[in-house]
Design a protein around this motif. Sequence first.
Motif, short mmCIF file in Angstrom:
data_model
loop_
_atom_site.label_atom_id
_atom_site.label_comp_id
_atom_site.label_asym_id
_atom_site.label_seq_id
_atom_site.Cartn_x
_atom_site.Cartn_y
_atom_site.Cartn_z
N LEU A 2 0.85 -1.20 0.00
CA LEU A 2 0.00 0.00 0.00
C LEU A 2 0.88 1.25 0.00
N PRO A 3 0.51 2.26 -0.78
CA PRO A 3 1.31 3.48 -0.83
C PRO A 3 1.34 4.21 0.51
N ASP A 4 2.35 5.05 0.69
CA ASP A 4 2.46 5.89 1.90
C ASP A 4 1.21 6.76 2.00
N ALA A 5 0.79 7.03 3.20
CA ALA A 5 -0.30 8.00 3.49
C ALA A 5 -1.52 7.80 2.59
N SER A 6 -1.96 6.54 2.47
CA SER A 6 -3.08 6.25 1.57
C SER A 6 -4.37 5.87 2.31
N ILE A 7 -4.26 5.57 3.60
CA ILE A 7 -5.42 5.03 4.34
C ILE A 7 -5.91 6.06 5.35
N GLY A 8 -7.22 6.32 5.31
CA GLY A 8 -7.80 7.35 6.18
C GLY A 8 -8.30 6.84 7.51
N ARG A 9 -8.49 5.53 7.62
CA ARG A 9 -8.91 4.95 8.92
C ARG A 9 -8.57 3.46 8.91
N LEU A 10 -8.12 2.99 10.05
CA LEU A 10 -7.70 1.59 10.16
C LEU A 10 -8.42 0.94 11.35
N PHE A 11 -8.99 -0.25 11.11
CA PHE A 11 -9.67 -1.00 12.17
C PHE A 11 -8.96 -2.33 12.38
N VAL A 12 -8.58 -2.60 13.62
CA VAL A 12 -8.04 -3.92 13.98
C VAL A 12 -8.82 -4.34 15.23
N LEU A 13 -9.89 -5.09 15.04
CA LEU A 13 -10.82 -5.35 16.15
C LEU A 13 -10.71 -6.79 16.61
N PHE A 14 -10.34 -6.95 17.87
CA PHE A 14 -10.25 -8.27 18.48
C PHE A 14 -9.33 -9.19 17.69
N SER A 15 -8.17 -8.69 17.34
CA SER A 15 -7.22 -9.56 16.65
C SER A 15 -6.77 -10.63 17.65
N ASP A 16 -6.42 -11.80 17.13
CA ASP A 16 -6.18 -12.95 18.01
C ASP A 16 -5.15 -12.61 19.09
N PRO A 17 -5.50 -12.81 20.38
CA PRO A 17 -4.63 -12.35 21.47
C PRO A 17 -3.42 -13.25 21.75
N TRP A 18 -3.46 -14.48 21.34
CA TRP A 18 -2.37 -15.43 21.60
C TRP A 18 -1.83 -15.22 23.03
N PRO A 19 -2.65 -15.58 24.04
CA PRO A 19 -2.29 -15.24 25.42
C PRO A 19 -1.05 -15.97 25.97
N LYS A 20 -0.74 -17.16 25.45
CA LYS A 20 0.44 -17.87 26.01
C LYS A 20 1.72 -17.16 25.60
N LYS A 21 2.64 -17.06 26.56
CA LYS A 21 3.87 -16.30 26.31
C LYS A 21 4.61 -16.82 25.07
N ARG A 22 4.66 -18.12 24.92
CA ARG A 22 5.42 -18.66 23.78
C ARG A 22 4.74 -18.34 22.43
N HIS A 23 3.50 -17.86 22.48
CA HIS A 23 2.80 -17.50 21.25
C HIS A 23 2.75 -15.99 20.99
N HIS A 24 3.34 -15.20 21.90
CA HIS A 24 3.25 -13.73 21.74
C HIS A 24 3.79 -13.27 20.39
N LYS A 25 4.77 -14.00 19.87
CA LYS A 25 5.36 -13.56 18.59
C LYS A 25 4.37 -13.71 17.42
N ARG A 26 3.26 -14.41 17.68
CA ARG A 26 2.23 -14.53 16.63
C ARG A 26 1.30 -13.33 16.58
N ARG A 27 1.36 -12.47 17.60
CA ARG A 27 0.43 -11.34 17.65
C ARG A 27 0.63 -10.41 16.45
N LEU A 28 -0.49 -9.93 15.92
CA LEU A 28 -0.41 -9.04 14.76
C LEU A 28 0.32 -7.74 15.11
N ILE A 29 0.05 -7.24 16.32
CA ILE A 29 0.68 -5.98 16.72
C ILE A 29 2.12 -6.25 17.14
N ASP A 30 3.05 -5.70 16.39
CA ASP A 30 4.46 -5.71 16.78
C ASP A 30 5.11 -4.48 16.16
N ALA A 31 6.41 -4.31 16.41
CA ALA A 31 7.07 -3.08 15.96
C ALA A 31 6.99 -2.94 14.43
#
Length: 232
Positions: free
Chosen positions: A121-150
């Motif tokens: 996607l091009p730079d500065a192209s999206i006016g609103r972003l929704f990430v609702l209830f993305s999978d939480p992967w609560p176990k510590k060994r699964h944290h790297k699966r979380r969508l939210i990362d750096a």
Amino acid sequence: MEERRRRVYGRRLSHRLRPGRQALLERALPALRIDLPEDSRAQIDLGKLFPAPIRDLWLEIGFGAGEHLAHQVRANPAVGLIGCEPFVQGIAGLLRHLEADGTANRVRIFPDDARLLLDRLPDASIGRLFVLFSDPWPKKRHHKRRLIDAETLSAFARILKDGAEFRWASDDGGYVEWTLEHVARNEVFALSDRISGDWPQRPVDWPETRYEQKARAQGRAPVFLRYVRVPR
Ligand SMILES: C[S@@+](CC[C@H](N)C(=O)[O-])C[C@H]1O[C@@H](n2cnc3c(N)ncnc32)[C@H](O)[C@@H]1O
């Protein structure tokens, strides 16, 4: 840009689709699906995405059964929406809403890992972003699966327009803390609501999703976060 091969954790197809849903998928998806350009360095030509001009382009990642996306496209007639969801039953669910509402011409679907799309996607192209209830992967060994990362957050920062809103929700306390910390570290997002004592409530233009209903029925109170992409 090097194409990143990603692995989607979770379901793509949990059981065979009912014949009606399979037929709907075969009939309606080809015209709506986004195929990435073959040249792995090329970006999507957003000007060619929709048959008619749109005022703004919004993105929902992991739309599940599609009820929130369908609501937003109904409620915002000048906006085009891209939805990402690898789960086939969910895609069929969204298509059913779009057919019933007659709104399919303002929706495009990327039926794969959202991170593959973000890169194109091009730079500065999206006016609103929704990430609702993305999978939480609560176990510590699964944290790297979380969508939210750096890495995902810097992609969000790149594709969002100045002042664009990023909406996020979760019913998992650990993932809430994780997201607050990761987003704060990124430094280009500002929280819209002050967090003191109670968590912010869901805004009225944000309909309840199936996942939220399930969380509440099981006694888990969701948290709703709204961020603004700070102007460059
Ligand atoms: C817990 S469900 C929530 C669905 C919906 N947002 C809701 O609130 O009902 C998370 C969704 O994210 C999708 N998902 C997981 N990883 C994804 C990825 N990398 N890209 C796009 N969607 C993804 C899953 O298939 C699933 O449908």
